[in-house]
Design a protein around this motif. Structure first.
Motif, PDB file in Angstrom:
ATOM      1  N   ALA A   1      20.364  -5.153  -0.353  1.00 45.52           N
ATOM      2  CA  ALA A   1      19.414  -3.800  -0.452  1.00 45.52           C
ATOM      3  C   ALA A   1      17.835  -4.974   0.139  1.00 45.52           C
ATOM      4  CB  ALA A   1      18.468  -3.533  -1.581  1.00 45.52           C
ATOM      5  N   ALA A   2      17.649  -5.966  -0.939  1.00 41.45           N
ATOM      6  CA  ALA A   2      16.391  -6.851  -0.599  1.00 41.45           C
ATOM      7  C   ALA A   2      15.485  -7.516   0.961  1.00 41.45           C
ATOM      8  CB  ALA A   2      16.721  -7.912  -1.600  1.00 41.45           C
ATOM      9  N   ALA A   3      17.030  -7.819   1.690  1.00 42.36           N
ATOM     10  CA  ALA A   3      16.579  -8.255   2.983  1.00 42.36           C
ATOM     11  C   ALA A   3      16.145  -7.139   3.606  1.00 42.36           C
ATOM     12  CB  ALA A   3      17.897  -8.652   3.393  1.00 42.36           C
ATOM     13  N   ARG A   4      16.754  -5.687   3.319  1.00 43.78           N
ATOM     14  CA  ARG A   4      15.650  -5.216   4.018  1.00 43.78           C
ATOM     15  C   ARG A   4      14.683  -4.545   4.007  1.00 43.78           C
ATOM     16  NH1 ARG A   4      21.390  -2.116   3.288  1.00 43.78           N
ATOM     17  NH2 ARG A   4      22.360  -2.549   4.737  1.00 43.78           N
ATOM     18  N   HIS A   5      14.152  -4.767   3.700  1.00 41.37           N
ATOM     19  CA  HIS A   5      12.627  -5.224   1.882  1.00 41.37           C
ATOM     20  C   HIS A   5      11.716  -6.071   2.362  1.00 41.37           C
ATOM     21  CE1 HIS A   5      13.280  -0.272   1.849  1.00 41.37           C
ATOM     22  NE2 HIS A   5      14.270  -1.056   1.388  1.00 41.37           N
TER      23      HIS A   5
ATOM     24  N   VAL B   1      20.992   9.609  -1.167  1.00 41.00           N
ATOM     25  CA  VAL B   1      20.435  11.026  -0.748  1.00 41.00           C
ATOM     26  C   VAL B   1      20.230  10.798   0.909  1.00 41.00           C
ATOM     27  CG1 VAL B   1      18.645  11.898  -2.064  1.00 41.00           C
ATOM     28  CG2 VAL B   1      19.698  10.649  -3.183  1.00 41.00           C
ATOM     29  N   ALA B   2      19.778  12.092   0.295  1.00 41.53           N
ATOM     30  CA  ALA B   2      19.896  12.400   2.422  1.00 41.53           C
ATOM     31  C   ALA B   2      18.294  12.489   2.604  1.00 41.53           C
ATOM     32  CB  ALA B   2      19.667  13.938   2.938  1.00 41.53           C
ATOM     33  N   ASP B   3      17.076  13.220   2.052  1.00 44.56           N
ATOM     34  CA  ASP B   3      15.752  12.654   2.079  1.00 44.56           C
ATOM     35  C   ASP B   3      15.114  11.838   1.400  1.00 44.56           C
ATOM     36  OD1 ASP B   3      16.127  15.473   2.794  1.00 44.56           O
ATOM     37  OD2 ASP B   3      15.810  16.255   1.357  1.00 44.56           O
ATOM     38  N   ASN B   4      15.747  10.316   1.127  1.00 47.07           N
ATOM     39  CA  ASN B   4      15.612   9.163   1.082  1.00 47.07           C
ATOM     40  C   ASN B   4      16.728   8.286   1.128  1.00 47.07           C
ATOM     41  OD1 ASN B   4      14.100   7.120  -0.082  1.00 47.07           O
ATOM     42  ND2 ASN B   4      13.172   7.882  -1.346  1.00 47.07           N
ATOM     43  N   PRO B   5      16.792   7.806   1.904  1.00 51.42           N
ATOM     44  CA  PRO B   5      18.383   6.958   1.682  1.00 51.42           C
ATOM     45  C   PRO B   5      17.949   5.429   1.093  1.00 51.42           C
ATOM     46  CG  PRO B   5      18.125   7.291   4.318  1.00 51.42           C
ATOM     47  CD  PRO B   5      16.417   8.061   3.541  1.00 51.42           C
TER      48      PRO B   5
ATOM     49  N   ILE C   1      24.392   8.401 -12.465  1.00 50.29           N
ATOM     50  CA  ILE C   1      22.054   7.407 -12.532  1.00 50.29           C
ATOM     51  C   ILE C   1      22.174   7.766 -10.603  1.00 50.29           C
ATOM     52  CG2 ILE C   1      23.020   5.501 -14.341  1.00 50.29           C
ATOM     53  CD1 ILE C   1      23.034   3.826 -12.736  1.00 50.29           C
ATOM     54  N   VAL C   2      21.213   7.884 -10.769  1.00 49.97           N
ATOM     55  CA  VAL C   2      20.063   7.324  -9.164  1.00 49.97           C
ATOM     56  C   VAL C   2      19.208   6.508  -9.705  1.00 49.97           C
ATOM     57  CG1 VAL C   2      18.725   8.463  -8.018  1.00 49.97           C
ATOM     58  CG2 VAL C   2      20.549  10.332  -8.910  1.00 49.97           C
ATOM     59  N   LYS C   3      19.693   5.201  -8.544  1.00 50.85           N
ATOM     60  CA  LYS C   3      18.576   4.104  -8.597  1.00 50.85           C
ATOM     61  C   LYS C   3      18.262   4.259  -7.136  1.00 50.85           C
ATOM     62  CE  LYS C   3      23.129   1.304  -7.038  1.00 50.85           C
ATOM     63  NZ  LYS C   3      23.162   1.477  -5.817  1.00 50.85           N
ATOM     64  N   GLY C   4      16.745   3.399  -7.397  1.00 50.94           N
ATOM     65  CA  GLY C   4      15.906   3.481  -6.125  1.00 50.94           C
ATOM     66  C   GLY C   4      16.210   2.448  -5.056  1.00 50.94           C
ATOM     67  N   ARG C   5      15.054   2.280  -4.513  1.00 51.73           N
ATOM     68  CA  ARG C   5      15.174   1.123  -3.307  1.00 51.73           C
ATOM     69  C   ARG C   5      15.020  -0.748  -3.307  1.00 51.73           C
ATOM     70  NH1 ARG C   5       9.737   2.548  -2.928  1.00 51.73           N
ATOM     71  NH2 ARG C   5       7.910   1.473  -4.078  1.00 51.73           N
ATOM     72  N   ARG C   6      14.649  -0.812  -5.543  1.00 47.79           N
ATOM     73  CA  ARG C   6      14.651  -2.023  -6.177  1.00 47.79           C
ATOM     74  C   ARG C   6      15.351  -1.535  -7.387  1.00 47.79           C
ATOM     75  NH1 ARG C   6       8.982  -1.775  -4.868  1.00 47.79           N
ATOM     76  NH2 ARG C   6       8.222  -1.001  -6.812  1.00 47.79           N
ATOM     77  N   TRP C   7      16.478  -0.711  -7.326  1.00 45.17           N
ATOM     78  CA  TRP C   7      17.411  -0.278  -7.850  1.00 45.17           C
ATOM     79  C   TRP C   7      17.089   0.057  -9.172  1.00 45.17           C
ATOM     80  CZ3 TRP C   7      22.837  -2.894  -7.832  1.00 45.17           C
ATOM     81  CH2 TRP C   7      23.425  -2.469  -6.430  1.00 45.17           C
TER      82      TRP C   7
ATOM     83  N   ASP D   1       0.963  -1.233   0.015  1.00 42.30           N
ATOM     84  CA  ASP D   1      -0.135   0.061   0.206  1.00 42.30           C
ATOM     85  C   ASP D   1       1.017   0.750   0.077  1.00 42.30           C
ATOM     86  OD1 ASP D   1       1.281  -0.524   2.808  1.00 42.30           O
ATOM     87  OD2 ASP D   1      -1.061   0.506   3.502  1.00 42.30           O
ATOM     88  N   ALA D   2       2.420   1.271   0.065  1.00 33.72           N
ATOM     89  CA  ALA D   2       2.790   2.227  -0.074  1.00 33.72           C
ATOM     90  C   ALA D   2       2.803   2.821  -1.116  1.00 33.72           C
ATOM     91  CB  ALA D   2       4.695   1.929   0.024  1.00 33.72           C
ATOM     92  N   PRO D   3       3.173   4.321  -1.451  1.00 34.85           N
ATOM     93  CA  PRO D   3       3.002   5.286  -2.641  1.00 34.85           C
ATOM     94  C   PRO D   3       3.892   5.308  -3.513  1.00 34.85           C
ATOM     95  CG  PRO D   3       3.815   6.575  -0.753  1.00 34.85           C
ATOM     96  CD  PRO D   3       3.308   5.001  -0.319  1.00 34.85           C
ATOM     97  N   ALA D   4       4.198   4.875  -4.802  1.00 31.13           N
ATOM     98  CA  ALA D   4       5.250   4.473  -6.229  1.00 31.13           C
ATOM     99  C   ALA D   4       6.478   5.896  -6.142  1.00 31.13           C
ATOM    100  CB  ALA D   4       4.490   5.273  -7.187  1.00 31.13           C
ATOM    101  N   GLU D   5       7.419   5.100  -5.910  1.00 28.65           N
ATOM    102  CA  GLU D   5       8.511   5.749  -5.766  1.00 28.65           C
ATOM    103  C   GLU D   5       9.279   7.319  -6.527  1.00 28.65           C
ATOM    104  OE1 GLU D   5      13.409   4.634  -4.558  1.00 28.65           O
ATOM    105  OE2 GLU D   5      11.864   3.204  -6.389  1.00 28.65           O
ATOM    106  N   TRP D   6       9.136   8.079  -5.151  1.00 26.74           N
ATOM    107  CA  TRP D   6       9.496   9.412  -5.901  1.00 26.74           C
ATOM    108  C   TRP D   6      10.845  10.264  -5.698  1.00 26.74           C
ATOM    109  CZ3 TRP D   6      10.604  13.794  -3.579  1.00 26.74           C
ATOM    110  CH2 TRP D   6      10.096  15.230  -3.956  1.00 26.74           C
ATOM    111  N   ILE D   7      11.223  10.791  -6.798  1.00 25.31           N
ATOM    112  CA  ILE D   7      12.574  11.464  -6.961  1.00 25.31           C
ATOM    113  C   ILE D   7      12.536  12.647  -6.638  1.00 25.31           C
ATOM    114  CG2 ILE D   7      12.905  11.538  -9.413  1.00 25.31           C
ATOM    115  CD1 ILE D   7      15.907  10.472  -8.609  1.00 25.31           C
ATOM    116  N   ASP D   8      13.139  13.723  -5.779  1.00 28.94           N
ATOM    117  CA  ASP D   8      13.304  15.106  -5.935  1.00 28.94           C
ATOM    118  C   ASP D   8      13.768  15.675  -7.076  1.00 28.94           C
ATOM    119  OD1 ASP D   8      14.187  17.850  -4.758  1.00 28.94           O
ATOM    120  OD2 ASP D   8      13.214  16.914  -2.957  1.00 28.94           O
ATOM    121  N   PRO D   9      13.261  16.718  -7.397  1.00 25.00           N
ATOM    122  CA  PRO D   9      13.691  17.386  -8.759  1.00 25.00           C
ATOM    123  C   PRO D   9      14.933  17.517  -7.594  1.00 25.00           C
ATOM    124  CG  PRO D   9      10.373  17.684  -7.696  1.00 25.00           C
ATOM    125  CD  PRO D   9      11.467  17.178  -6.985  1.00 25.00           C
TER     126      PRO D   9
END
Length: 269
Positions: free
Chosen positions: A191-195, A251-255, A128-134, A105-113
């Motif tokens: 990374a997967a083990a943390r989620h 990214v400090a605002d989104n580790p 590049i910037v990669k997110g929680r699931r790369w 139920d979490a929102p889609a991943e968002w990156i700060d402009p």
């Protein structure tokens, strides 16, 4: 209440590391002929100063809450690396809670402009910037040129790990593809083990196993690799083989999001 971790994966990790060690690796005599690979359970228990029964319960994946001291003793006994020790603690949920950002139920991943703008300002350095699931969330033109045009891929395919293991171009870009792919899979596993509650991770892992023979072979080994800066040998499409150094920034605002930027260190000798 704290999460109880992933006892099945914890048990698999312990068994895999026990089976990799020989008695001589830990200062024990070889003794009589052995019927199983690696150390015996009672030998690991002895080295970790715990009962064989308790160690057996852990390796069998029974629900338990091993303390930080127990985990440290097991890591010492099994000669674990720093990354493996971190993975062990993540699986046992000692010292950190599982991240819930990927729940259904979490929102889609968002990156700060502002982060996207910074990536563009780093041109001509591939970034590049990669997110929680790369998933690749941002890339500049140099990043597109060196790796692939991420923006041209369907949304569900803009994933660095998927690209590494299924795109023929990845094997052209990475001059040392196998060790680089193993290391990437090890970082992704951590990374997967943390989620543990993220169905997106489960779906991606299932797809990787389906589409890649290497992932099917390597995933059961529970190999993990620490995230960090370093160097890689890559083939640029116009400049040819080059040594690149890369820096990894969180990214400090989104580790969960990390920025990776590359610069040429020299020609491949």
């Amino acid at each position: 209440m704290a999460a109880s971790g992933d006892p099945q994966a914890l048990g698999q990790l312990l068994r895999s590391r026990r089976e990799r060690l020989r008695p001589s690796d830990v200062g024990l005599p070889a003794g009589r002929r052995r019927r199983t690979a690696g150390l015996r359970r009672e030998e690991v228990a002895l080295l970790a100063n715990m009962s064989t029964t308790y160690y057996t319960f852990l390796e069998q994946g029974r629900p338990a809450r091993p303390s930080a001291q127990v985990l440290d003793a097991l890591a010492d006994a099994l000669r674990m690396s720093a990354a493996e020790r971190q993975y062990l603690r993540v699986l046992a949920r000692v010292g950190e809670e599982p991240l819930r950002a990927g729940a259904a139920d979490a929102p889609a991943e968002w990156i700060d402009p502002g982060v996207v703008a910074l990536v563009q300002r780093l041109e001509p350095f591939p970034t590049i910037v990669k997110g929680r699931r790369w998933d690749v969330l941002a890339s500049n033109p140099a990043g597109h040129e060196l790796f692939t045009d991420w923006d041209a891929l369907p949304t569900g395919e803009r994933n660095l790990v998927r690209w590494m293991f299924t795109a023929p171009r990845a094997r052209e870009v990475y001059l040392e593809w196998e060790p680089e792919a193993r290391a990437m899979l090890g970082r992704f596993r951590l990374a997967a083990a943390r989620h543990p509650d993220d169905p997106g991770f489960e779906a991606l892992i299932a797809e990787l196993k389906r589409d890649s023979e290497e992932v099917r072979q390597w995933w059961p080994r529970h190999d993990v690799t620490a995230v960090g800066s370093g160097s890689k040998k890559l083939r640029h499409p116009t400049l040819g083989p080059l040594d690149y150094s890369h820096v990894v920034l969180q990214v400090a605002d989104n580790p969960d999001q990390t920025m990776v930027t590359y610069s040429v260190a020299g020609t491949v000798g």
